[in-house]
Write a protein that holds these residues in place. Structure first.
Motif, PDB file in Angstrom:
ATOM      1  N   SER C 156       0.822  -1.198   0.000  1.00  0.00           N
ATOM      2  CA  SER C 156       0.000   0.000   0.000  1.00  0.00           C
ATOM      3  C   SER C 156       0.861   1.256   0.000  1.00  0.00           C
ATOM      4  N   LEU C 157       1.853   1.247   0.857  1.00  0.00           N
ATOM      5  CA  LEU C 157       2.731   2.415   0.957  1.00  0.00           C
ATOM      6  C   LEU C 157       3.508   2.614  -0.332  1.00  0.00           C
ATOM      7  N   LEU C 158       4.078   1.513  -0.838  1.00  0.00           N
ATOM      8  CA  LEU C 158       4.824   1.598  -2.102  1.00  0.00           C
ATOM      9  C   LEU C 158       3.910   2.098  -3.218  1.00  0.00           C
ATOM     10  N   GLY C 159       2.720   1.525  -3.295  1.00  0.00           N
ATOM     11  CA  GLY C 159       1.773   1.918  -4.329  1.00  0.00           C
ATOM     12  C   GLY C 159       1.418   3.391  -4.222  1.00  0.00           C
TER      13      GLY C 159
ATOM     14  N   LEU D 158      -5.881   4.774  -4.859  1.00  0.00           N
ATOM     15  CA  LEU D 158      -5.733   4.200  -6.190  1.00  0.00           C
ATOM     16  C   LEU D 158      -4.406   3.454  -6.314  1.00  0.00           C
ATOM     17  N   GLY D 159      -3.342   4.105  -5.857  1.00  0.00           N
ATOM     18  CA  GLY D 159      -2.009   3.493  -5.925  1.00  0.00           C
ATOM     19  C   GLY D 159      -1.965   2.187  -5.159  1.00  0.00           C
ATOM     20  N   ILE D 164      -1.267  -3.570  -5.415  1.00  0.00           N
ATOM     21  CA  ILE D 164      -1.610  -4.934  -5.007  1.00  0.00           C
ATOM     22  C   ILE D 164      -2.041  -5.758  -6.220  1.00  0.00           C
ATOM     23  N   ALA D 165      -2.819  -5.123  -7.082  1.00  0.00           N
ATOM     24  CA  ALA D 165      -3.228  -5.816  -8.298  1.00  0.00           C
ATOM     25  C   ALA D 165      -1.993  -6.181  -9.120  1.00  0.00           C
TER      26      ALA D 165
END
Lengths: 199, 199, 199, 199
Positions: C156-159, D158-159, D164-165
């Motif tokens: 989540s953080l990376l994203g 969103l990120g 994760i996707a």
DNA sequence: CATGAATGAGGTTTCATTCAT
DNA sequence: AATGAATGAAACCTCATTCAT
């Protein structure tokens, strides 16, 4: 050239490539040259061959292959001399009927360990092997003096044929014709190799 | 120091180039290769030669030139056979002492009308001319049967020498040595060409 | 451009290549494009790089490498939170100071097992590893609830960072500025991740 | 038989193309690859699609379209949180049921102004728009602190989902499964975003 | 004299697209 | 509708040669 028949395409390209290679040599021949001569688009050529090298290899392999295949091994049911002459005639036939390819194999003897040498060296090695085998039999029979260095004599014979083929192939003006060679091939007497050059 | 060696530089480059050309063939040899082997910068090489072709031509011209120059024309003061043998010996000497250059001239026989052929063809033409001249004289003297096709016989002799030189030059492992050829050259009797292959 | 200094050439090409790659993407960028932008001849480029891929790899490797290198591993002499924030700040700095490269790494996430993925996947894996390590420590300390899935939180953080960087990098008109993110990075509290989006 | 299945052909090609694109990426995928996989001749493919790009666009448009369509706009008749969670669930469903397409849209994020970006950027913009809308409402209601930068928070969400996707889609070995994400989506509380990563 | 970085023409090869069958 | 051989534009890359230092 969408009209040409599929099965012909490959042959058509090979024939044209042989002409161009014979005229300009492998390195000076570009894929473009072959395409122009064949009236074929660049991409089309790559449908039939992997690359320039592949075209060349195919030509060489086909030609040397058919020469080698035409040589029949010795049988005991027939005089050696007769068999030898028949094989020489076949080879001379192959040569005279394929001037382009002959020119290529006698002219593209590139440096050792380089690109195509292997095939050619192998081809010539087989010819020498054949000749040497015949001469050795004759020597055992006493038909050839034991003093003769059979290996050198084989090279001599091979070199003779190659040189005459070479002179004929590079002879643009057709000053040299192969008829004398054909006659020689027919009547060639190994034991009297000197006679080879007679008419 | 460097200036005194100016002429050496040229020779050094030529010697190295000969090695590389002999090993890889003309086309596969890059200017870079020659520079590396010669330990000379690219720009420097162009101080001594116009281009790659010039280096190659110089090598060929020097070598074929010296072979031709060593051949003495016929005088009437000495038996023809003796003169012929002396010339053959000189040529065999030239060949055996310059394996690299020999390899180049027997391996780079590229297609006609292509880059270097002219020189080589001319060179071989001169050799044939010389041999043919000798044979014709002998034929006039009656030493050689009038039925012999002298032109073909000349090609045969040239092809023989070329082939043996070729086999020797490409023979990496030195299986083939030239001593038999040297002996043959010394004792060679034209009238008995078959004997050539004896020891 | 013979005037440019040798040592600069490589850097010059890399910088220009980064711009072009950022603008057009890897595949749409041709060697020609890079040459034009760099004001360098085609051949020159190949003096410094093996091929297009090599240029791209070098850019990615340099950039991801410097990001990774700037991340200091955890020491016990300082509060974890402080160290974490410092590392985040460094990373955000790296990102904001290299818009082109950032755009490349967030935009060229091509299909798995395809050309460049390995590097990028490894890079992101390392970032995740780092974050996961920190979170795990906090979880052991009881600072983060044991119910939290640390791996997902790391993604989540990376994203989050990737997405914001992405939006910033593709934002031609500079509507989005990075200042809020910089502030967030400084004051970021892991335990209160929701606060991240606050000002 | 064949004519009745006309529409099937198109679907068949699309499904196969999705697989190939997912595996190799857009650029590394050739029309040939798609034809082979679909067991369809090249010319046939062009009866159903204008070009390679068209196939890809169709896939992306269908997939992103269905995701967007599944998102219901806010009604006042139901708690916002409930609606939001339902929408997230639908999206996660769409993702998990189309691994190939998910992989494509998370992996082919090519550079801006390049070939396909527009669609993707628009798609993501719409998602952000939706999320931002929801968050803004909550902020107006006082459910989210006024200090929160809603735009950044939307990107963060969103990120998170994209990352994760992405990790799931590129995960060949299926180490990562989507169940936790599905649970999260169901129980997700915006006001407590940190909890998102809990099980 | 010597250097070697820079050049760019010229070659090979790929592959999306067309079209006669 | 379906085919797949043919096309040729466009990309990559090499290497003989030049020229500023």
């Amino acid at each position: 050239m969408r009209t040409a028949k599929k099965e012909n395409r490959r042959e058509q390209i090979l024939a044209c490539a042989a002409k161009v290679f014979a005229k300009k040599g492998y390195h000076a021949t570009s894929i473009s040259d072959i395409c122009k001569k064949s009236d074929v688009a660049r991409g089309t050529l790559y449908l039939y061959f992997e690359n320039k090298r592949d075209i060349f290899d195919t030509l060489i392999k086909n030609f040397t292959g058919s020469i080698i295949q035409d040589i029949t091994m010795f049988s005991k049911d027939e005089p050696l001399q007769l068999q030898f002459n028949r094989n020489m005639c076949k080879m001379v036939d192959n040569i005279t009927q394929n001037k382009d390819l002959t020119k290529i194999i006698v002219s593209e003897a590139v440096g050792l360990d380089s690109e195509f040498d292997h095939q050619l060296i192998l081809f010539y090695a087989r010819l020498v092997e054949y000749v040497e085998g015949a001469l050795t039999m004759l020597q055992k029979n006493g038909d050839i003096s034991a003093h003769i260095n059979v290996r050198l004599l084989s090279y001599s014979l091979l070199g003779t044929i190659k040189e005459i083929a070479y002179q004929w192939a590079i002879d643009g003006g057709n000053v040299l014709d192969m008829d004398p060679l054909i006659k020689v091939a027919k009547n060639f007497k190994i034991q009297n190799y000197i006679a080879f050059a007679g008419e």
